[in-house]
Write a protein that holds these residues in place. Structure first.
Motif, PDB file in Angstrom:
ATOM      1  N   UNK A   1      -1.131  -2.650  13.738  1.00  6.85           N
ATOM      2  CA  UNK A   1      -0.360  -3.159  12.602  1.00  6.85           C
ATOM      3  C   UNK A   1      -1.301  -3.614  11.491  1.00  6.85           C
ATOM      4  N   UNK A   2      -2.447  -4.177  11.850  1.00 10.80           N
ATOM      5  CA  UNK A   2      -3.421  -4.603  10.851  1.00 10.80           C
ATOM      6  C   UNK A   2      -3.994  -3.403  10.100  1.00 10.80           C
ATOM      7  N   UNK A   3      -4.248  -2.323  10.817  1.00 10.42           N
ATOM      8  CA  UNK A   3      -4.689  -1.089  10.170  1.00 10.42           C
ATOM      9  C   UNK A   3      -3.578  -0.591   9.241  1.00 10.42           C
ATOM     10  N   UNK A   4      -2.345  -0.685   9.727  1.00 11.37           N
ATOM     11  CA  UNK A   4      -1.198  -0.276   8.928  1.00 11.37           C
ATOM     12  C   UNK A   4      -1.054  -1.076   7.647  1.00 11.37           C
ATOM     13  N   UNK A   5      -1.433  -2.360   7.656  1.00 14.64           N
ATOM     14  CA  UNK A   5      -1.357  -3.176   6.436  1.00 14.64           C
ATOM     15  C   UNK A   5      -2.229  -2.582   5.331  1.00 14.64           C
ATOM     16  N   UNK A   6      -3.411  -2.127   5.696  1.00 11.44           N
ATOM     17  CA  UNK A   6      -4.331  -1.540   4.711  1.00 11.44           C
ATOM     18  C   UNK A   6      -3.715  -0.281   4.114  1.00 11.44           C
ATOM     19  N   UNK A   7      -3.232   0.597   4.980  1.00  8.98           N
ATOM     20  CA  UNK A   7      -2.630   1.852   4.528  1.00  8.98           C
ATOM     21  C   UNK A   7      -1.372   1.570   3.707  1.00  8.98           C
ATOM     22  N   UNK A   8      -0.546   0.649   4.175  1.00  8.48           N
ATOM     23  CA  UNK A   8       0.704   0.328   3.479  1.00  8.48           C
ATOM     24  C   UNK A   8       0.436  -0.224   2.084  1.00  8.48           C
ATOM     25  N   UNK A   9      -0.500  -1.139   1.952  1.00  7.98           N
ATOM     26  CA  UNK A   9      -0.808  -1.701   0.633  1.00  7.98           C
ATOM     27  C   UNK A   9      -1.272  -0.602  -0.314  1.00  7.98           C
ATOM     28  N   UNK A  10      -2.075   0.336   0.199  1.00  8.43           N
ATOM     29  CA  UNK A  10      -2.542   1.450  -0.629  1.00  8.43           C
ATOM     30  C   UNK A  10      -1.379   2.346  -1.057  1.00  8.43           C
ATOM     31  N   UNK A  11      -0.552   2.722  -0.096  1.00  7.05           N
ATOM     32  CA  UNK A  11       0.581   3.616  -0.385  1.00  7.05           C
ATOM     33  C   UNK A  11       1.557   2.960  -1.362  1.00  7.05           C
ATOM     34  N   UNK A  12       1.901   1.709  -1.118  1.00  7.28           N
ATOM     35  CA  UNK A  12       2.822   0.984  -1.999  1.00  7.28           C
ATOM     36  C   UNK A  12       2.243   0.917  -3.415  1.00  7.28           C
ATOM     37  N   UNK A  13       0.963   0.577  -3.507  1.00 15.97           N
ATOM     38  CA  UNK A  13       0.315   0.497  -4.819  1.00 15.97           C
ATOM     39  C   UNK A  13       0.237   1.832  -5.520  1.00 15.97           C
ATOM     40  N   UNK A  14      -0.036   2.883  -4.768  1.00 15.08           N
ATOM     41  CA  UNK A  14      -0.151   4.222  -5.354  1.00 15.08           C
ATOM     42  C   UNK A  14       1.187   4.672  -5.931  1.00 15.08           C
ATOM     43  N   UNK A  15       2.257   4.412  -5.191  1.00 13.43           N
ATOM     44  CA  UNK A  15       3.576   4.788  -5.690  1.00 13.43           C
ATOM     45  C   UNK A  15       3.907   3.982  -6.946  1.00 13.43           C
ATOM     46  N   UNK A  16       3.643   2.680  -6.907  1.00 18.33           N
ATOM     47  CA  UNK A  16       3.928   1.846  -8.084  1.00 18.33           C
ATOM     48  C   UNK A  16       3.161   2.313  -9.305  1.00 18.33           C
ATOM     49  N   UNK A  17       1.929   2.741  -9.109  1.00 16.31           N
ATOM     50  CA  UNK A  17       1.113   3.219 -10.229  1.00 16.31           C
ATOM     51  C   UNK A  17       1.687   4.487 -10.854  1.00 16.31           C
ATOM     52  N   UNK A  18       2.417   5.256 -10.067  1.00 21.87           N
ATOM     53  CA  UNK A  18       2.949   6.533 -10.556  1.00 21.87           C
ATOM     54  C   UNK A  18       4.411   6.487 -10.974  1.00 21.87           C
ATOM     55  N   UNK A  19       5.060   5.350 -10.813  1.00 20.90           N
ATOM     56  CA  UNK A  19       6.454   5.196 -11.215  1.00 20.90           C
ATOM     57  C   UNK A  19       6.485   4.659 -12.638  1.00 20.90           C
ATOM     58  N   UNK A  20       7.214   5.357 -13.507  1.00 19.23           N
ATOM     59  CA  UNK A  20       7.273   4.952 -14.907  1.00 19.23           C
ATOM     60  C   UNK A  20       8.015   3.641 -15.069  1.00 19.23           C
ATOM     61  N   UNK A  21       9.236   3.570 -14.542  1.00 18.74           N
ATOM     62  CA  UNK A  21      10.036   2.358 -14.640  1.00 18.74           C
ATOM     63  C   UNK A  21      10.401   1.895 -13.232  1.00 18.74           C
ATOM     64  N   UNK A  22       9.918   0.736 -12.878  1.00 27.34           N
ATOM     65  CA  UNK A  22      10.148   0.204 -11.542  1.00 27.34           C
ATOM     66  C   UNK A  22      11.475  -0.554 -11.511  1.00 27.34           C
ATOM     67  N   UNK A  23      12.433  -0.018 -10.764  1.00 27.16           N
ATOM     68  CA  UNK A  23      13.724  -0.691 -10.601  1.00 27.16           C
ATOM     69  C   UNK A  23      13.756  -1.347  -9.222  1.00 27.16           C
ATOM     70  N   UNK A  24      14.802  -2.129  -8.988  1.00 29.28           N
ATOM     71  CA  UNK A  24      14.950  -2.807  -7.700  1.00 29.28           C
ATOM     72  C   UNK A  24      15.030  -1.789  -6.559  1.00 29.28           C
ATOM     73  N   UNK A  25      15.838  -0.743  -6.726  1.00 26.79           N
ATOM     74  CA  UNK A  25      15.978   0.270  -5.664  1.00 26.79           C
ATOM     75  C   UNK A  25      14.692   1.057  -5.455  1.00 26.79           C
TER      76      UNK A  25
END
Length: 184
Positions: free
Chosen positions: A85-109
């Motif tokens: 799970x600790x390894x997963x935290x690193x990957x998850x933070x990266x994936x979440x951040x990468x998606x946020x960086x590529x989303x033009x308008x961040x909505x709740x959904x």
């Protein structure tokens, strides 16, 4: 100035994740903690590189012997069934951040779906590591169903609530932090 701010934010989210480890509900095999909440917020607020770095710092500090994990710390923690799970935290933070960086308008959904994708990686690494650790070096033969049940099914409800909470918090925080110049 920007580098100093980034270092402070990375350290702050590493510390918050450590604090989240001690806010826990003991359930069999995998305790419910607030680590995922701070991991998710690190990714969505800091972005992929800094979000993942905050989780790397957290894991590195724990592996160096500082008792910041749910059950202590030290290099031997890699043999704990929940280390995945600790390894997963690193990957998850990266994936979440990468998606946020590529989303033009961040909505709740969009935020909820982004956080759920990150949560998928936490459980992917966590459940697989749980299964492998019990079967390979702890000497307890468990089925994959057992690892899936105790490593995912028992835990997911709390993390889904945290996902909604993290999405709500981030929708409130991101505009304020951008306006203040703390994040881009």
């Amino acid at each position: 100035m920007k580098n100093t701010r980034n270092l402070i934010l990375v350290a702050m989210f590493a510390a918050l994740t450590a604090i989240g480890a001690f806010i826990k509900v003991p359930i069999p095999y995998v305790p419910f903690t607030l680590q995922y909440l701070f991991c998710a917020l690190a990714g969505i607020i800091l972005g992929s590189r800094l979000g993942a770095l905050s989780q790397i710092v957290y894991v590195a500090i724990g592996l160096c012997g500082v008792p910041v994990f749910t059950e202590g710390g030290g290099i031997s923690y890699i043999f704990k069934p929940t280390f995945g799970y600790l390894i997963g935290f690193i990957v998850a933070a990266y994936v979440i951040g990468k998606i946020r960086e590529n989303v033009v308008e961040l909505t709740f959904l969009k935020t909820i779906f982004t956080l759920l994708l990150g949560l998928f990686f936490i459980y992917l690494f966590g459940v697989v590591y749980l299964y492998i650790s019990y079967n390979l070096y702890l000497g307890k033969n468990i089925s994959f169903y057992f690892a899936f049940f105790y490593g995912f099914v028992v835990c997911i409800a709390g993390d889904l609530i945290l996902t909604i909470f993290a999405a709500y918090i981030s929708m409130k925080l991101i505009p304020v932090l951008k306006k203040s110049g703390y994040i881009e």
